[in-house]
Design an enzyme around this catalytic site. Sequence first.
Site, PDB file in Angstrom:
ATOM      1  N   CYS A  91       0.821  -1.222   0.000  1.00 49.65           N
ATOM      2  CA  CYS A  91       0.000   0.000   0.000  1.00 49.65           C
ATOM      3  C   CYS A  91       0.853   1.270   0.000  1.00 49.65           C
ATOM      4  CB  CYS A  91      -0.942  -0.002   1.198  1.00 49.65           C
ATOM      5  SG  CYS A  91      -1.950  -1.486   1.253  1.00 49.65           S
ATOM      6  N   CYS A 214     -13.521   0.583   7.655  1.00 52.28           N
ATOM      7  CA  CYS A 214     -12.607   0.096   6.604  1.00 52.28           C
ATOM      8  C   CYS A 214     -12.622   1.015   5.389  1.00 52.28           C
ATOM      9  CB  CYS A 214     -13.040  -1.276   6.103  1.00 52.28           C
ATOM     10  SG  CYS A 214     -13.245  -2.526   7.367  1.00 52.28           S
ATOM     11  N   LYS A 336     -10.105   6.189   3.447  1.00 54.03           N
ATOM     12  CA  LYS A 336     -11.418   5.751   3.927  1.00 54.03           C
ATOM     13  C   LYS A 336     -12.539   6.103   2.947  1.00 54.03           C
ATOM     14  CE  LYS A 336     -14.515   4.036   6.111  1.00 54.03           C
ATOM     15  NZ  LYS A 336     -15.366   4.074   5.033  1.00 54.03           N
ATOM     16  N   HIS A 340      -8.809   3.774  -1.942  1.00 48.52           N
ATOM     17  CA  HIS A 340      -7.466   3.216  -1.754  1.00 48.52           C
ATOM     18  C   HIS A 340      -7.081   2.311  -2.926  1.00 48.52           C
ATOM     19  CE1 HIS A 340      -3.913   1.658  -0.016  1.00 48.52           C
ATOM     20  NE2 HIS A 340      -4.422   0.735   0.779  1.00 48.52           N
TER      21      HIS A 340
END
Length: 392
Positions: A91, A214, A336, A340
Amino acid sequence: MGRSTRGGLRGVRMVGAAMSKFGKMDRSMREEAAQTGLAALHRSGLDPAVVEEILVANAFGLVDHQGHLGPLIATSLGLEGAATATVESACASGGVALQLAYTSVASGHTDATLVVGVEKVSQVDSKTATTYFTYGSDVPFEAGCGATFPALYATLATAYLHKYGATEEQLAHVAVKNHKNALANPNAHLHKAISVEQVLKSPYVAWPLKFYDCCPFSDGAAAVLLVSEALAKAWGVGGVEVLGSGRGGSAAQLSTRASLVEIPGTRQAAAQAFSQAGLRPKDVDFAEVHDCFTIAEVLAIEDLGLVKKGKGAEAAVDGLTSLSGDLPVNPSGGLKAKGHPVGATGVGQAVEVFEQLDGRAGARQVKGAEVGLSHNIGATGGSCAVHVFRRV
Ligand SMILES: CC(C)(COP(=O)(O)OP(=O)(O)OC[C@H]1O[C@@H](n2cnc3c(N)ncnc32)[C@H](O)[C@@H]1OP(=O)(O)O)[C@@H](O)C(=O)NCCC(=O)NCCS
């Protein structure tokens, strides 16, 4: 080209930035990345021919049956002579690529490096994407034992709530804030206001983290152009100064770490970036931090030194980190709600900093922003990158 006084490193400017809408992408990675790269080059006002190097940030290209993205994207941009490399750091791929691009330009290796981050995972369902993402963990000891990323961050959240007496409700405020900020970001994946009650009533994914704690699975692309200060001046463009660029690391496997309430790599990267910038955390006007889960934002603002240890969970509740607070965090909506798309995430954070420091962030503009910070971590912080930028 000229040299600055920072440890013999040259001054570096970010002079162009662009991102696609995050969410589901119909185009191929190559097309979306090239389109976004072109938009960043166009925004810079420089001749694309100045680009000597293209770093592509991508983690899951093989999900879309395409590896070796560098030459493909360079060729699509008409820059087939540029040196390319693909950077994979889970990430943090985007933030790490940005840091390597900074090093290229600051060291004099290149005068202009384009960073393009791209990811496409929407062609697989959440369960399959979850499995692919676990390959960024220590597979035999984490994924192999059933630990998904929600589960690994739930481990960090459990430790944090236990040690500091923080609550699930405090974490919910982080999600509510970032969803609210994303409403003013046309490129955000999620455009949906949520309440604390909705977060608390949403189903558990991995206790104590719920659905709304998440980030979503997103596709997207982002690009920034870094050039030497001398080149920017020669072309008469301003841009944004990259004052500090740091990287750090943490043990890959959570169970081997001395503490589960901090990410050592963030501290290391932040120390480097602040020292290079000659600034302190209190000088930061706003920050784009890695909030893949609500607990991640809490840990990030503490490890970056923006709030005291143990006080991060209160920050969103008190309004400190809201858009109108003293220290806006994730004005873009963050991972969020902005989304992502792994390889594009860290580059997208830099795009938001560019928009903010250029005064073009519209309804989510942080008033009087002079210094912005970006923070991007891979997996549970095994790799970390922190950048400090200043308006020219
Ligand atoms: C939370 C999660 C389990 C939800 O997956 P899901 O139940 O399969 O959700 P779906 O993809 O079917 O989406 C259902 C709806 O919820 C929305 N949604 C999906 N994830 C969301 C999230 N995290 N927050 C808010 N909304 C979300 C979708 O946009 C969709 O909305 P729509 O019906 O209006 O189109 C999944 O997003 C997830 O695992 N996120 C974490 C990703 C991750 O681990 N990343 C790595 C971090 S290190």
